[in-house]
Design a protein around this motif. Structure first.
Motif, short mmCIF file in Angstrom:
data_model
loop_
_atom_site.label_atom_id
_atom_site.label_comp_id
_atom_site.label_asym_id
_atom_site.label_seq_id
_atom_site.Cartn_x
_atom_site.Cartn_y
_atom_site.Cartn_z
N PRO A 72 0.81 -1.22 0.00
CA PRO A 72 0.00 0.00 0.00
C PRO A 72 0.84 1.27 0.00
O PRO A 72 0.42 2.30 -0.51
N TYR A 73 2.03 1.21 0.60
CA TYR A 73 2.97 2.34 0.62
C TYR A 73 4.36 1.80 0.32
O TYR A 73 4.62 0.60 0.44
N ALA A 74 5.26 2.68 -0.05
CA ALA A 74 6.66 2.31 -0.20
C ALA A 74 7.22 1.96 1.18
O ALA A 74 6.91 2.62 2.17
N GLY A 75 8.02 0.90 1.24
CA GLY A 75 8.56 0.50 2.54
C GLY A 75 9.54 -0.65 2.42
O GLY A 75 10.04 -0.95 1.33
N VAL A 76 9.81 -1.31 3.55
CA VAL A 76 10.77 -2.41 3.62
C VAL A 76 10.10 -3.62 4.27
O VAL A 76 9.40 -3.48 5.29
N ILE A 77 10.30 -4.80 3.69
CA ILE A 77 9.78 -6.04 4.26
C ILE A 77 10.72 -6.48 5.37
O ILE A 77 11.92 -6.68 5.15
N THR A 78 10.18 -6.62 6.57
CA THR A 78 11.02 -6.97 7.73
C THR A 78 10.88 -8.43 8.15
O THR A 78 11.74 -8.95 8.85
N ARG A 79 9.79 -9.09 7.73
CA ARG A 79 9.61 -10.50 8.10
C ARG A 79 8.61 -11.15 7.16
O ARG A 79 7.65 -10.51 6.71
N LEU A 94 0.80 -12.34 6.32
CA LEU A 94 1.71 -12.87 5.29
C LEU A 94 3.12 -12.34 5.48
O LEU A 94 4.09 -13.05 5.22
N ALA A 95 3.24 -11.09 5.93
CA ALA A 95 4.56 -10.49 6.13
C ALA A 95 4.41 -9.26 7.02
O ALA A 95 3.33 -8.72 7.19
N GLN A 96 5.56 -8.83 7.59
CA GLN A 96 5.63 -7.60 8.36
C GLN A 96 6.43 -6.59 7.55
O GLN A 96 7.42 -6.95 6.89
N TRP A 97 6.01 -5.32 7.61
CA TRP A 97 6.71 -4.30 6.83
C TRP A 97 6.69 -2.97 7.58
O TRP A 97 5.88 -2.75 8.48
N ARG A 98 7.61 -2.09 7.19
CA ARG A 98 7.70 -0.76 7.82
C ARG A 98 7.75 0.28 6.71
O ARG A 98 8.38 0.07 5.67
N SER A 99 7.08 1.43 6.97
CA SER A 99 7.01 2.47 5.96
C SER A 99 6.90 3.84 6.61
O SER A 99 6.00 4.05 7.44
N PRO A 100 7.76 4.79 6.26
CA PRO A 100 7.62 6.17 6.76
C PRO A 100 6.28 6.79 6.34
O PRO A 100 5.70 7.58 7.09
N GLN A 195 13.86 -6.55 1.54
CA GLN A 195 13.66 -5.94 0.23
C GLN A 195 12.85 -4.64 0.34
O GLN A 195 11.85 -4.57 1.05
N ARG A 196 13.28 -3.62 -0.38
CA ARG A 196 12.52 -2.37 -0.45
C ARG A 196 11.53 -2.45 -1.61
O ARG A 196 11.89 -2.88 -2.70
N VAL A 197 10.31 -2.04 -1.35
CA VAL A 197 9.26 -2.12 -2.36
C VAL A 197 8.61 -0.76 -2.54
O VAL A 197 8.55 0.05 -1.61
N GLU A 198 8.11 -0.52 -3.74
CA GLU A 198 7.40 0.72 -4.03
C GLU A 198 5.90 0.52 -3.80
O GLU A 198 5.42 -0.61 -3.78
N ALA A 199 5.20 1.61 -3.64
CA ALA A 199 3.75 1.54 -3.46
C ALA A 199 3.10 0.89 -4.68
O ALA A 199 3.42 1.23 -5.83
N GLY A 200 2.24 -0.08 -4.45
CA GLY A 200 1.56 -0.78 -5.54
C GLY A 200 2.29 -1.99 -6.08
O GLY A 200 1.76 -2.70 -6.92
N ALA A 201 3.51 -2.25 -5.60
CA ALA A 201 4.27 -3.40 -6.08
C ALA A 201 3.62 -4.70 -5.61
O ALA A 201 3.29 -4.84 -4.42
N PRO A 202 3.39 -5.69 -6.51
CA PRO A 202 2.81 -6.97 -6.09
C PRO A 202 3.78 -7.75 -5.21
O PRO A 202 4.97 -7.85 -5.51
#
Length: 356
Positions: A72-79, A94-100, A195-202
């Motif tokens: 939903p937002y750009a961020g980093v997958i942490t788990r 499914l996963a944990q993530w962090r996003s400013p 991994q860093r992901v952009e908003a909307g990335a599958p």
């Protein structure tokens, strides 16, 4: 003069065709040592069901039963909390993530809540003052409009967070859990930890694989012989299906499409591409035989198979009715007792041309 010339040409072509037909050897003599040296192996001829057609299909999930989970937002997958093939329930992580950006949205939500509280307090105060005749109606209407605007802003932020799947609050404003929107199996994982992901990335694909379908690729002539309700079988997976839709419009590759609902799943797996057999109910085809596709060779613009005999191999003319990457359905002078060559065909064709 023209008629005489045409007659001469036709006679010459007929004589040439007869001479070529007679030139095809009736049998290629090869002993066991020669067969082994040429790498020749054989496979049995099988009786093909009346009117059976061969095609290729992709096993897929019907629309609405497969969902892609995106960032939903750009961020980093942490788990990563679920692995490929795991069964998951709706709402399971499914996963944990962090996003400013998530932290900023939560901050904006809290500000919208405070703005709404202030607007509601101002509206209540002005309503009491209006009742006492202290302020005009216009002042009360202005306070009411500010309250409605603050309420709309809060609802918008709540909807934004709800659509992202992240809760409104938590110990870590920048962290959240990505959850499964439906119950099913995790069929694809597109990210890894860190991994860093952009908003909307599958990121993940979750599918309810209790119901499968076959997306069949057809030639236009095959599609014209089929109708909804015709049977489809997948012998390699002990599976069966029934056609529920046929599109006879061809694409850029001159291929038509059909869709079949799987009734007996056997060992089918979503995503695999495999050969299938189509069984038209209105078929009236002649007796046919099924042979490995690689057993059919082209020679002099006709199709042949090399039938094993006591002394070697007999080149036998056939007509290909249908084929895919693995099997071909043919008609010709064959029987269920025959075996045909499936390897070493280049050498056999060279011998065939040499003896012409």
């Amino acid at each position: 003069m023209s008629r005489l010339l045409n007659t001469f040409v036709f006679t010459a072509l007929s004589a040439s065709s007869m001479a070529w037909a007679q030139a095809v050897p009736t049998e290629l003599w090869l002993d066991a040592q020669q067969k082994a040296a040429l790498g020749v192996r054989v496979a049995p001829v099988q009786v093909a069901s009346s009117g059976v057609m061969l095609a290729s299909a992709t096993v897929s999930v019907p629309p609405g039963r497969e969902v892609t989970v995106a960032a939903p937002y750009a961020g980093v997958i942490t788990r990563i909390d679920a692995g490929l093939g795991d069964a998951v329930k709706a709402g399971a992580p499914l996963a944990q993530w962090r996003s400013p950006q998530l932290a900023d949205t939560r901050r904006q939500l809290r500000e919208a809540q405070l703005d709404l509280q202030n607007a509601q307090a101002a509206l209540s105060r002005d309503q009491a003052m209006l009742a006492d005749g202290i302020i005009p109606v216009a002042r009360w209407q202005l306070s009411q409009n500010k309250f409605l605007a603050a309420q709309s802003a809060l609802q918008a932020k709540q909807a934004e967070l709800h659509s992202s799947g992240a809760p409104a609050g938590g110990a870590d404003d920048a962290g959240a859990s990505l959850t499964s929107p439906l119950s099913g199996s995790l069929v694809q994982t597109l990210v890894s930890v860190g991994q860093r992901v952009e908003a909307g990335a599958p990121l993940f694909k979750v599918a309810d694989t209790r119901q499968l379908q076959l997306d069949v690729v057809l030639s236009p002539d095959k599609a014209a012989q089929l109708q909804v309700g015709d049977a489809v079988s997948v012998p390699s997976r002990n599976a069966r299906a029934v056609l529920i839709g046929i599109s006879r419009a061809v694409d850029a590759a001159q291929q038509a499409q059909a869709r079949a609902r799987v009734t007996t799943p056997g060992t089918l797996s979503a995503g695999e591409v495999l050969p299938v057999q189509l069984h038209p109910a209105r078929a009236s085809a002649p007796a046919a035989w099924q042979v490995p596709a690689r057993a059919v060779i082209s020679h002099q613009m006709q199709s042949w198979v090399m039938v094993a005999s006591a002394k070697g191999f007999v080149p036998t003319l056939v007509k290909v009715l249908s084929s895919n990457d693995d099997q071909s359905v043919v008609t010709g002078s064959l029987s269920a007792k025959n075996q045909v060559a499936v390897t070493g065909l280049a050498s056999l064709r060279a011998l065939m041309q040499k003896d012409e």
